[in-house]
Design a protein around this motif. Structure first.
Motif, mmCIF file in Angstrom:
data_model
loop_
_atom_site.group_PDB
_atom_site.id
_atom_site.type_symbol
_atom_site.label_atom_id
_atom_site.label_comp_id
_atom_site.label_asym_id
_atom_site.label_seq_id
_atom_site.Cartn_x
_atom_site.Cartn_y
_atom_site.Cartn_z
ATOM 1 N N LEU A 1 13.620 3.321 -7.889
ATOM 2 C CA LEU A 1 12.216 2.958 -8.099
ATOM 3 C C LEU A 1 11.683 3.565 -9.400
ATOM 4 N N LYS A 2 12.114 4.784 -9.705
ATOM 5 C CA LYS A 2 11.660 5.424 -10.936
ATOM 6 C C LYS A 2 12.163 4.672 -12.166
ATOM 7 N N ASP A 3 13.445 4.246 -12.110
ATOM 8 C CA ASP A 3 14.012 3.493 -13.235
ATOM 9 C C ASP A 3 13.274 2.165 -13.440
ATOM 10 N N LEU A 4 12.977 1.482 -12.339
ATOM 11 C CA LEU A 4 12.246 0.214 -12.434
ATOM 12 C C LEU A 4 10.850 0.423 -13.019
ATOM 13 N N LYS A 5 10.203 1.510 -12.597
ATOM 14 C CA LYS A 5 8.858 1.804 -13.111
ATOM 15 C C LYS A 5 8.898 2.058 -14.617
ATOM 16 N N VAL A 6 9.925 2.789 -15.053
ATOM 17 C CA VAL A 6 10.076 3.066 -16.484
ATOM 18 C C VAL A 6 10.313 1.771 -17.265
ATOM 19 N N ARG A 7 11.145 0.894 -16.722
ATOM 20 C CA ARG A 7 11.416 -0.390 -17.386
ATOM 21 C C ARG A 7 10.172 -1.251 -17.464
ATOM 22 N N ILE A 8 9.405 -1.291 -16.407
ATOM 23 C CA ILE A 8 8.170 -2.090 -16.400
ATOM 24 C C ILE A 8 7.204 -1.578 -17.480
ATOM 25 N N ASN A 9 7.042 -0.265 -17.550
ATOM 26 C CA ASN A 9 6.150 0.303 -18.560
ATOM 27 C C ASN A 9 6.662 0.043 -19.970
ATOM 28 N N SER A 10 7.978 0.094 -20.141
ATOM 29 C CA SER A 10 8.569 -0.167 -21.448
ATOM 30 C C SER A 10 8.327 -1.610 -21.888
ATOM 31 N N ARG B 1 9.788 -4.950 -3.653
ATOM 32 C CA ARG B 1 10.754 -5.154 -2.565
ATOM 33 C C ARG B 1 11.500 -3.870 -2.241
ATOM 34 N N GLN B 2 11.948 -3.167 -3.291
ATOM 35 C CA GLN B 2 12.675 -1.918 -3.050
ATOM 36 C C GLN B 2 11.752 -0.856 -2.442
ATOM 37 N N ARG B 3 10.501 -0.832 -2.891
ATOM 38 C CA ARG B 3 9.544 0.122 -2.347
ATOM 39 C C ARG B 3 9.262 -0.168 -0.879
ATOM 40 N N GLN B 4 9.126 -1.473 -0.572
ATOM 41 C CA GLN B 4 8.896 -1.854 0.825
ATOM 42 C C GLN B 4 10.096 -1.512 1.690
ATOM 43 N N ALA B 5 11.294 -1.735 1.116
ATOM 44 C CA ALA B 5 12.508 -1.408 1.873
ATOM 45 C C ALA B 5 12.601 0.097 2.128
ATOM 46 N N ALA B 6 12.226 0.874 1.114
ATOM 47 C CA ALA B 6 12.268 2.331 1.285
ATOM 48 C C ALA B 6 11.267 2.786 2.336
ATOM 49 N N ILE B 7 10.065 2.208 2.325
ATOM 50 C CA ILE B 7 9.044 2.558 3.320
ATOM 51 C C ILE B 7 9.514 2.178 4.725
ATOM 52 N N THR B 8 10.108 0.975 4.827
ATOM 53 C CA THR B 8 10.608 0.515 6.124
ATOM 54 C C THR B 8 11.693 1.457 6.641
ATOM 55 N N THR B 9 12.592 1.863 5.747
ATOM 56 C CA THR B 9 13.671 2.776 6.145
ATOM 57 C C THR B 9 13.096 4.103 6.633
ATOM 58 N N GLU B 10 12.118 4.620 5.931
ATOM 59 C CA GLU B 10 11.503 5.882 6.337
ATOM 60 C C GLU B 10 10.820 5.755 7.695
ATOM 61 N N LEU B 11 10.135 4.613 7.933
ATOM 62 C CA LEU B 11 9.478 4.401 9.228
ATOM 63 C C LEU B 11 10.484 4.349 10.366
ATOM 64 N N VAL B 12 11.608 3.629 10.086
ATOM 65 C CA VAL B 12 12.661 3.542 11.098
ATOM 66 C C VAL B 12 13.192 4.910 11.438
ATOM 67 N N GLU B 13 13.399 5.732 10.396
ATOM 68 C CA GLU B 13 13.922 7.095 10.626
ATOM 69 C C GLU B 13 12.933 7.948 11.406
ATOM 70 N N ILE B 14 11.637 7.804 11.121
ATOM 71 C CA ILE B 14 10.630 8.582 11.835
ATOM 72 C C ILE B 14 10.556 8.160 13.306
ATOM 73 N N ILE B 15 10.575 6.823 13.510
ATOM 74 C CA ILE B 15 10.499 6.332 14.898
ATOM 75 C C ILE B 15 11.759 6.744 15.682
ATOM 76 N N SER B 16 12.921 6.654 15.037
ATOM 77 C CA SER B 16 14.159 7.047 15.704
ATOM 78 C C SER B 16 14.151 8.523 16.054
ATOM 79 N N GLY B 17 13.618 9.347 15.155
ATOM 80 C CA GLY B 17 13.548 10.780 15.412
ATOM 81 C C GLY B 17 12.592 11.094 16.544
#
Length: 292
Positions: A4-13, A272-288
């Protein structure tokens, strides 16, 4: 996969690049108006002078006393192509198209057994010509510091060309440049300027009986011929300047649009990648939580 950081840098560039291309488009558009006015103002005079000289050339009998710029050297073996291009890039294929036209002319002449040399006005053609025709550039005029070409610059080129012609360095000279038609159209031209090409008989038949020249055709030609060479080179410079800014404006507009498209694609990918990362984190929290 880019983070996500690399994509943000590319967008700004890309956004920074888009700002630059948009600014260059606006600058080229502002300069184009003035350059177009100068090219259109000089075109009728250059065309009319060329017609007058050609008409006069068709009416005299070439002899030993005739100006060399119309009589020629008596040979047709060595040709010089004056290649007038831009000094800067970021203008699409503007200079490349002029070089292509000059190269096609040179290859056609060489196919007929002629020797061809080049005189460069503007830097963009030098590297290409040196690569394709090594050792064939016999002169150049640096216009890098010239913001707006003036008649004095064309006169300097013309004086150098005429001196080389008078000393027997070549027999025929051609001028390659781009005629400005519109912002989207610049047409490469290769015109013979030395010696003068006489007008066809049918073009002068109607006017021959109504015009008298004083002191005489040859005396007038001797004064007009060097001026005509300078004027045609000046016209080429003005046409090239207008064509360059038109081509640059178009190129920068396309670059700005392409940058916008790339920003959109990268933004979608980033979301899309940010949403996927958020979804993954939610899944991990709910599973825990369920595990507890």
């Amino acid at each position: 996969m880019a983070s996500l950081k690399d994509l943000k840098v590319r967008i700004n560039s890309v956004k920074s690049t888009q700002k630059i291309t948009k600014a260059m488009k606006m600058v080229a558009a502002a300069k184009l108006r003035r350059a177009t006015e100068r090219a259109e103002a000089g075109r009728p005079y250059a065309t009319r002078l060329s017609d007058v000289v050609s008409s006069l050339a068709s009416r005299i009998t070439v002899g030993p006393q005739s100006p060399k710029l119309i009589a020629g050297t008596g040979k047709d073996e060595t040709h010089l192509i004056i290649v007038a291009t831009a000094d800067k890039g970021l203008a699409g294929a503007f200079s490349t198209n002029i070089v292509k036209a000059a190269r096609a002319k040179a290859e056609s002449l060489e196919a007929h057994g002629k020797s061809v040399y080049f005189y460069v006005v503007g830097r963009k053609s030098k590297a290409i010509l040196n690569r394709v025709f090594p050792g064939k550039i016999i002169g150049e005029y640096d216009t890098m510091a010239v913001k707006n070409p003036g008649y004095e610059h064309a006169q300097a080129v013309a004086d150098d060309i005429i001196d080389r012609y008078e000393s027997g360095r070549f027999d025929v000279a051609h001028l390659a440049y781009a005629e400005f038609k519109s912002t989207l159209s610049q047409v490469p031209q290769v015109d013979q300027i030395i010696p003068v090409v006489p007008a066809a008989l049918e073009e002068t038949k109607g006017a021959s009986a109504a015009v008298e020249y004083e002191p005489g055709e040859e005396e007038i030609l001797e004064a007009l011929l060097p001026k005509n060479v300078a004027i045609q080179i000046f016209r080429a410079m003005l046409e090239n300047q207008a064509g360059f800014y038109g081509s640059q404006m178009t190129a920068m507009d396309n670059a700005t649009r392409n940058a916008g498209d790339m920003i959109n694609r990268l933004t979608i990918k980033y979301n899309r990648q940010r949403q996927a990362a958020i979804t993954t984190e939610l899944v991990e929290i709910i599973s825990g939580a369920e595990a507890l």
